[in-house]
Structures are given as structure tokens and as C-alpha cells.
Design a protein around this motif. Sequence first.
Motif, PDB file in Angstrom:
ATOM      1  N   ILE A   1       4.046 -10.073  -3.023  1.00 48.68           N
ATOM      2  CA  ILE A   1       3.068  -9.235  -2.333  1.00 48.68           C
ATOM      3  C   ILE A   1       2.602  -8.174  -3.326  1.00 48.68           C
ATOM      4  N   PRO A   2       1.352  -8.256  -3.782  1.00 46.69           N
ATOM      5  CA  PRO A   2       0.878  -7.323  -4.806  1.00 46.69           C
ATOM      6  C   PRO A   2       0.254  -6.069  -4.197  1.00 46.69           C
ATOM      7  N   SER A   3       0.101  -5.051  -5.021  1.00 45.71           N
ATOM      8  CA  SER A   3      -0.768  -3.941  -4.647  1.00 45.71           C
ATOM      9  C   SER A   3      -2.209  -4.428  -4.731  1.00 45.71           C
ATOM     10  N   VAL A   4      -3.133  -3.665  -4.161  1.00 45.27           N
ATOM     11  CA  VAL A   4      -4.540  -4.062  -4.214  1.00 45.27           C
ATOM     12  C   VAL A   4      -5.009  -4.162  -5.665  1.00 45.27           C
TER      13      VAL A   4
ATOM     14  N   HIS B   1      11.634  -3.524   3.776  1.00 43.98           N
ATOM     15  CA  HIS B   1      10.424  -3.544   2.958  1.00 43.98           C
ATOM     16  C   HIS B   1       9.305  -2.776   3.669  1.00 43.98           C
ATOM     17  N   PRO B   2       8.254  -2.375   2.946  1.00 41.28           N
ATOM     18  CA  PRO B   2       7.098  -1.777   3.628  1.00 41.28           C
ATOM     19  C   PRO B   2       6.531  -2.732   4.682  1.00 41.28           C
ATOM     20  N   ALA B   3       6.185  -2.210   5.837  1.00 46.13           N
ATOM     21  CA  ALA B   3       5.652  -3.040   6.926  1.00 46.13           C
ATOM     22  C   ALA B   3       4.328  -3.667   6.516  1.00 46.13           C
TER      23      ALA B   3
ATOM     24  N   ASP C   1       0.860  -1.191   0.000  1.00 46.20           N
ATOM     25  CA  ASP C   1       0.000   0.000   0.000  1.00 46.20           C
ATOM     26  C   ASP C   1       0.890   1.233   0.000  1.00 46.20           C
ATOM     27  N   ARG C   2       1.309   1.638  -1.217  1.00 50.19           N
ATOM     28  CA  ARG C   2       2.182   2.803  -1.358  1.00 50.19           C
ATOM     29  C   ARG C   2       1.557   3.766  -2.364  1.00 50.19           C
ATOM     30  N   PRO C   3       0.758   4.720  -1.880  1.00 50.27           N
ATOM     31  CA  PRO C   3       0.062   5.630  -2.802  1.00 50.27           C
ATOM     32  C   PRO C   3       1.003   6.409  -3.710  1.00 50.27           C
TER      33      PRO C   3
END
Length: 350
Positions: A278-281, A336-338, A253-255
Motif C-alpha cells: 500500500i503506497p503513499s499517493v 495498520h492505518p485504516a 495517508d500519513r502527513p
Amino acid sequence: MSELRWLGGALMASEQALTQRFAPFFEALRATPLAAWSAPLAQLTGERLQPARHGDLLDWVEALQRLPTLPAERVILDQPCVGVTSERPLPAAVKTQLRQALDALHPWRKGPFCLHGVEVDAEWRSDWKWARLAEAIAPLTGRRVLDVGCGNGYYGFRALGAGAERVLGIDPTARFVLQFLALNQLIGAERLAVLPLADDDLPSLCDAAAGGFDTLFSMGVLYHRRDPAQHLARLRDCLRPGGELVLETLVIDRPERSHHETLIPAGRYARMRNVHAIPSVATLVDWIAAAGYREIRLVDLSRTTTEEQRATPWMRFQSLADCLDPNDPSLTIEGHPAPVRALLLAERGY
């Protein structure tokens, strides 16, 4: 030689004792649209619960045998802390015996469970996840439910509490299956079983009884699969047309980044092995649609906190707090993003 014969006899007796605990569930399946699953499930369960496959299995069986026999006067399946109570508190010695037998099955990852005054405070507050989905999913009354990667069966108990007709949970980790057997020895939920299977076992089963389930849970599994498209397709084949997939998984989730992206960790992710993608939405929605689902909707997006996943006396290993960057908790220890988890619902297409 006599010691070897004794050990061989103990191993065989353990295997038979474990598989016999599932016999009523297998028998009941024969009167449902899942009748064709009964025999292969029994065979696979016997194969997977052979003590030679698990060095600790005899110890876990001994823990089951040490559980005291207690009355299930009030079974609680529709509250955050799943469990059972009796009218009078347990004597201190019996309560200690119960606690010690359950602790021998450590670590407890999913929960909480409240069992005759003993609270199993598991690593995950699984009741928080259930609260996120309970009002969003199709009502479970009268539905047949499959829970893939179910752990010790917490969500299966909650599904029964929400009115499900029958719930089958599968998880390849034998310790979690033994935890379920301990729980169910106390709770006595005859319409639920947790079996030592994985999604690799589903194709042949679903070929035998295609579309046997109304609702299918996949909670925290997708990112552990090397081929997420294959996983989603296997789940689809077990659902009836119009049946509901309940999918909870890690997402990016990285806008500030592209709407479509996929993180493929080179090594571990938050100290976890076997995190493949791990995909984006937006990417996840594309995967689900390509696998033959429709009416896809995101119902929750939550950053995992150290209040929801943490070490406890019932899970004494490293947990989320140990897996985040100590200087920047928005990142994992690897940079990595949490963890952020998305909950999506979708219907199998016709």
C-alpha cells in the motif's frame, strides 16, 4: 454408473449453457477493433466455467434457472441503483422467487441493484465510488471500456448508462460472473459482458489487439497484485495511446510521515489476505509514471467508512466494522492505518 453418467451430462450441459450466454457478445466483438479477442475470450470462458473447477457452480446455475422470466420495460443504468422495473408490481410469489434466486448467489459485494422491487443492498455502496469519478473522467460516450477486477459488473452497467459503446469486465471469481449473468438475464445489456478472467490473461490478448480500449478501470485491484508495476504495464498495453486509466486503490495517508512510503503488511491488512503493498499517493504517482502514463492527477482521497462498506442482508459475512480496532477506528485490527482510497486518472503515453 447411471448416476455418474447423469452427473457428467449435467456438468457438460451447465458449461455449454453458461458459455452460450456470452455468444452474442463474442459475435458482436468481431465487428469492432477487438475482433481478435473474440475467439480467445470464448475459449478462456469455456475453460474457466467448467463445473469441475467450482464445487458450487451447479448450485449457481440452478439459481439462474430459478429466476423468473420478467419483462424489462424500463432499464435503469444511469442511476445509483442499477436495475429494471415493469409497469405493474410483481405478484408476491414471483417477487419471493426472484429474491430467493438472487440470494442463492450470496454474498453480493458490489451494488446496489433494484430489480422489479427487490433491492440488492450490496456490501459496498459502489454508487458512491461512481459519483466520485463520474464528472472527473473523460466522457464515456462512444468509448470501449475494460473493467479489470470488475466483480459483478456494477461499474460496467454504469459505464453503459454513461454512453459507453461496449464494456468488457473481467474477474476471476466465478460467483461474481454468475451474479452478472443473473443481473443481465433481467436487465438485458447486450453490450456488456463479465468474463472469468484475470489480469494474467491480458498480455496475450493485448498482443493480439493492442490498444483496443479507450478507458480502463482498475478499482480495488492494485494492492492485491504482487507486482504493481507489472499490473500497471498490462493495463497500459490494453489502452490506445491517449486512452485513460481510472485507478482506485488503497493508499497510506500519513502527513506526519515521509512523503514517499510503502506499507508492506507482514500478515493480513484489515483481515484481508493478499494485500501486498500500500503506497503513499506520491509513491503511487511514481509507479504510474514509471509504467508509461502521463497527465497523472489525483481526483479523490477518501477514508472508507462503515456507511460505505458494511454487512447487509445481502452480504452476511464480516465487513469493515469487524476489521477496525474497536478502541481506535483510525487503525485496522492489526494496527495498520485504516483504509484510505485514492482515485487517480492518467493517460497512456504515445
